[in-house]
Design a protein around this motif. Structure first.
Motif, PDB file in Angstrom:
ATOM      1  N   UNK A 262      77.681  -8.219  13.483  1.00 44.81           N
ATOM      2  CA  UNK A 262      77.014  -6.427  13.477  1.00 44.81           C
ATOM      3  C   UNK A 262      76.565  -6.176  12.253  1.00 44.81           C
ATOM      4  N   UNK A 263      75.280  -5.114  12.134  1.00 46.69           N
ATOM      5  CA  UNK A 263      74.008  -5.653  11.302  1.00 46.69           C
ATOM      6  C   UNK A 263      73.183  -6.719  11.174  1.00 46.69           C
ATOM      7  N   UNK A 264      73.720  -7.857  11.810  1.00 50.28           N
ATOM      8  CA  UNK A 264      72.514  -9.034  11.570  1.00 50.28           C
ATOM      9  C   UNK A 264      71.089  -8.432  12.745  1.00 50.28           C
ATOM     10  N   UNK A 265      70.309  -9.637  12.440  1.00 50.32           N
ATOM     11  CA  UNK A 265      69.508  -9.326  13.684  1.00 50.32           C
ATOM     12  C   UNK A 265      69.919  -8.491  14.319  1.00 50.32           C
ATOM     13  N   UNK A 266      69.015  -7.212  13.863  1.00 49.83           N
ATOM     14  CA  UNK A 266      69.180  -5.947  15.262  1.00 49.83           C
ATOM     15  C   UNK A 266      68.236  -5.629  15.357  1.00 49.83           C
ATOM     16  N   UNK A 267      67.004  -5.848  15.101  1.00 50.60           N
ATOM     17  CA  UNK A 267      66.096  -5.634  15.518  1.00 50.60           C
ATOM     18  C   UNK A 267      65.070  -6.898  16.662  1.00 50.60           C
ATOM     19  N   UNK A 268      65.216  -6.548  17.945  1.00 51.78           N
ATOM     20  CA  UNK A 268      64.022  -7.405  18.536  1.00 51.78           C
ATOM     21  C   UNK A 268      64.929  -8.698  19.163  1.00 51.78           C
ATOM     22  N   UNK A 269      64.158  -9.482  19.745  1.00 52.14           N
ATOM     23  CA  UNK A 269      65.257 -10.379  20.902  1.00 52.14           C
ATOM     24  C   UNK A 269      65.740 -11.975  19.874  1.00 52.14           C
ATOM     25  N   UNK A 270      65.919 -11.944  18.899  1.00 48.28           N
ATOM     26  CA  UNK A 270      66.439 -13.231  17.784  1.00 48.28           C
ATOM     27  C   UNK A 270      68.303 -13.341  18.588  1.00 48.28           C
ATOM     28  N   UNK A 271      68.888 -11.962  18.246  1.00 49.40           N
ATOM     29  CA  UNK A 271      69.760 -12.468  18.753  1.00 49.40           C
ATOM     30  C   UNK A 271      70.710 -11.022  19.739  1.00 49.40           C
ATOM     31  N   UNK A 272      71.165 -11.829  20.809  1.00 46.53           N
ATOM     32  CA  UNK A 272      70.940 -10.886  21.589  1.00 46.53           C
ATOM     33  C   UNK A 272      71.905 -11.661  22.313  1.00 46.53           C
ATOM     34  N   UNK A 273      73.093 -10.510  24.068  1.00 44.75           N
ATOM     35  CA  UNK A 273      73.677 -10.516  24.346  1.00 44.75           C
ATOM     36  C   UNK A 273      73.040 -11.116  25.971  1.00 44.75           C
ATOM     37  N   UNK A 274      71.955 -11.479  26.484  1.00 44.12           N
ATOM     38  CA  UNK A 274      72.064 -12.246  27.634  1.00 44.12           C
ATOM     39  C   UNK A 274      69.997 -12.848  26.684  1.00 44.12           C
ATOM     40  N   UNK A 275      70.517 -13.854  27.461  1.00 44.50           N
ATOM     41  CA  UNK A 275      68.818 -14.254  27.396  1.00 44.50           C
ATOM     42  C   UNK A 275      68.894 -15.772  28.508  1.00 44.50           C
ATOM     43  N   UNK A 276      67.871 -15.853  28.428  1.00 43.29           N
ATOM     44  CA  UNK A 276      67.914 -17.682  29.459  1.00 43.29           C
ATOM     45  C   UNK A 276      67.105 -18.794  28.690  1.00 43.29           C
ATOM     46  N   UNK A 277      67.790 -19.964  29.318  1.00 41.11           N
ATOM     47  CA  UNK A 277      67.262 -21.344  28.673  1.00 41.11           C
ATOM     48  C   UNK A 277      67.374 -22.665  29.652  1.00 41.11           C
ATOM     49  N   UNK A 278      66.962 -23.204  28.970  1.00 40.21           N
ATOM     50  CA  UNK A 278      66.559 -24.212  29.760  1.00 40.21           C
ATOM     51  C   UNK A 278      67.253 -25.516  28.556  1.00 40.21           C
ATOM     52  N   UNK A 279      67.860 -25.738  29.187  1.00 33.43           N
ATOM     53  CA  UNK A 279      69.023 -27.075  28.296  1.00 33.43           C
ATOM     54  C   UNK A 279      69.143 -28.661  29.467  1.00 33.43           C
ATOM     55  N   UNK A 280      68.858 -29.244  27.781  1.00 31.53           N
ATOM     56  CA  UNK A 280      68.811 -30.663  28.783  1.00 31.53           C
ATOM     57  C   UNK A 280      71.058 -30.757  28.260  1.00 31.53           C
ATOM     58  N   UNK A 281      70.604 -32.205  29.455  1.00 33.14           N
ATOM     59  CA  UNK A 281      72.237 -32.584  29.064  1.00 33.14           C
ATOM     60  C   UNK A 281      72.216 -34.561  30.076  1.00 33.14           C
ATOM     61  N   UNK A 282      72.749 -34.502  28.675  1.00 38.21           N
ATOM     62  CA  UNK A 282      73.116 -36.568  29.159  1.00 38.21           C
ATOM     63  C   UNK A 282      74.746 -36.667  29.437  1.00 38.21           C
ATOM     64  N   UNK A 283      74.994 -37.752  29.937  1.00 37.47           N
ATOM     65  CA  UNK A 283      75.919 -38.075  30.621  1.00 37.47           C
ATOM     66  C   UNK A 283      75.598 -39.697  29.981  1.00 37.47           C
ATOM     67  N   UNK A 284      75.990 -40.693  29.189  1.00 32.16           N
ATOM     68  CA  UNK A 284      75.720 -41.636  29.307  1.00 32.16           C
ATOM     69  C   UNK A 284      76.906 -43.107  28.229  1.00 32.16           C
ATOM     70  N   UNK A 285      76.726 -43.843  27.995  1.00 30.77           N
ATOM     71  CA  UNK A 285      77.842 -44.671  27.378  1.00 30.77           C
ATOM     72  C   UNK A 285      78.122 -44.771  26.114  1.00 30.77           C
ATOM     73  N   UNK A 286      79.512 -44.492  25.881  1.00 28.63           N
ATOM     74  CA  UNK A 286      79.494 -44.544  24.141  1.00 28.63           C
ATOM     75  C   UNK A 286      78.332 -44.968  23.177  1.00 28.63           C
ATOM     76  N   UNK A 287      78.006 -46.294  23.443  1.00 24.79           N
ATOM     77  CA  UNK A 287      77.490 -46.621  22.757  1.00 24.79           C
ATOM     78  C   UNK A 287      75.597 -46.176  22.785  1.00 24.79           C
ATOM     79  N   UNK A 288      75.968 -45.874  23.821  1.00 24.44           N
ATOM     80  CA  UNK A 288      74.099 -45.173  24.088  1.00 24.44           C
ATOM     81  C   UNK A 288      73.862 -44.345  23.462  1.00 24.44           C
TER      82      UNK A 288
END
Length: 419
Positions: A262-288
């Motif tokens: 509440x009260x933080x970044x109320x102006x603009x689109x920095x902190x909003x309830x809905x946004x879109x994103x492209x996220x990388x996700x990786x599965x690998x062996x622990x040592x890698x």
């Protein structure tokens, strides 16, 4: 959840991790006791069950008083086995609760402390010299790219519309991100926005940050705050072929309650309830995982270079990691109107923490199933429009378009305010 073998063999490492996070060490002792209690309960059940089976083999050969005694003991044993089985089940549940209460073990080298104890690793790019910079909302409204007023009218505070060149810029940014991801061997994915509780819990989002999550009680489903959640659960209860990392790039809408902001970044689109994103996700062996983490960070920086914004890379302190991460690096873009850097990407090495919760495994060189490591990293989000608009603004309110994004806005190199 953490590896019980590590806990048994080196509990001091887990305690040190808790101290680095600024969290209680007592949970480590709680888990040690729960582990001992569960092993004792299972051993008692197995001992009684073995005796029960042995009596069953003796019964056909017994007669007279011996058979009477065996029957009496069998009756007593049946009740003891039932009680021991129930006790073992309860001990298993207590162990799981105790195990779920401990966050991932912090990677060696991560800074100790809280939110303000990060370490700046590098600054990249020259900050533009702009007299009296306009903020992204003023620029976006003049371009008719962002409409917060109608977003609030339709949905409430912290909602918005992206229109015209705003929509084109975001779609272009995400297509650029996906093209880069595909170039580096990622499989693109458009993921579900709603997931089951076990998917949310498995990725670690129902712990300390549960208040951030939207829940649909009637359906017992959760709205995701990142495609990390469905991508982590995508291979739950599977055994993967992990001769090399298995990588996905998920495009999704994301939802966050922003509880406590509440009260933080109320102006603009920095902190909003809905946004879109492209996220990388990786599965690998622990040592890698360590090397894979640095690759994800490099790919994030490559994207930031394409949109031509100055940024810095920080090594996030242990107390600000979140429960699943063992190490996290953020990229923060320069925001001229605020005169400071703001987070635009985050990449986390979750080691085997999520894989253990979600039962994601691979076979080692001996064919034995082992727990896979998981990692994630932001490749583009709606928030990127903030530094793109502000760093490329011109005195008349127009905005230069980074060369990489020009094909997505009709080839224009400058976006002009609409009068």
């Amino acid at each position: 959840m953490i590896d019980l073998r590590l806990l048994r063999e080196d509990p001091d490492t887990v305690r040190a991790s808790q101290r680095a996070r600024g969290e209680s060490e007592s949970v480590v002792d709680d888990l040690l006791r729960a582990d001992e209690d569960r092993r004792a309960a299972v051993q008692r059940f197995e001992t009684l069950r073995a005796e029960q089976k042995q009596l069953g083999k003796q019964m056909p050969r017994a007669s007279g008083d011996e058979k009477t005694a065996l029957l009496q003991r069998t009756k007593e044993l049946s009740a003891e086995v039932k009680a021991a089985e129930a006790a073992a089940g309860e001990a298993e549940q207590r162990l799981r609760r105790a195990q779920m209460a401990i966050p991932n073990v912090v990677e060696q080298g991560a800074p100790a402390g809280g939110e303000d104890d990060y370490v700046v690793l590098r600054e990249v790019g020259a900050k533009p010299a702009i007299d009296n910079p306009r903020d992204h909302l003023e620029l976006g409204e003049a371009l008719r790219a962002i409409d917060m007023e109608r977003g609030a009218k339709v949905s409430g505070s912290r909602f918005y519309f992206l229109t015209g060149v705003g929509a084109l810029l975001q779609l272009g940014l995400f297509q650029l991100a996906l093209a880069q991801a595909v170039e580096y061997g990622f499989t693109p994915a458009i993921t579900p926005a709603l997931v089951k509780p076990e998917s949310m819990e498995g990725t670690g989002f129902l712990g300390a940050h549960a208040s951030e999550v939207y829940r649909l009680e009637a359906d017992d489903l959760f709205l995701v705050g990142t495609s990390e959640v469905p991508l982590a659960a995508y291979h739950s209860d599977e055994i993967l072929q992990l001769d090399s990392p298995m990588r996905y790039a998920g495009w999704s809408s994301c939802f966050r309650r922003e509880a406590g902001s509440y009260g933080k970044d109320t102006r603009g689109i920095i902190r909003v309830h809905q946004f879109d994103k492209v996220e990388m996700f990786s599965y690998c062996r622990p040592e890698e995982a360590h090397a894979e983490h640095l690759r994800l960070l490099a790919w994030e920086e490559e994207m930031l270079a394409k949109v031509e914004v100055p940024y810095r890379v920080i090594d996030v302190a242990a107390g600000d990691l979140g429960s699943s991460a063992a190490r996290k690096y953020d990229c923060e873009a320069w925001v001229p109107s605020q005169g400071r850097y703001r987070e635009v990407t985050s990449t986390s090495n979750c080691t085997t923490f999520q894989g253990r919760r979600l039962n994601v495994r691979y076979r080692d060189e001996n064919g034995k199933p082992q727990t896979a490591a998981t990692l994630n990293g932001t490749l583009a989000t709606t928030r990127w429009l903030v530094p793109i608009l502000e760093n490329h603004q011109q005195p008349d309110g127009s905005v230069r378009v980074p060369k990489a994004l020009q094909p997505y806005v009709g080839g224009r190199d400058v976006l002009e305010p609409r009068r």
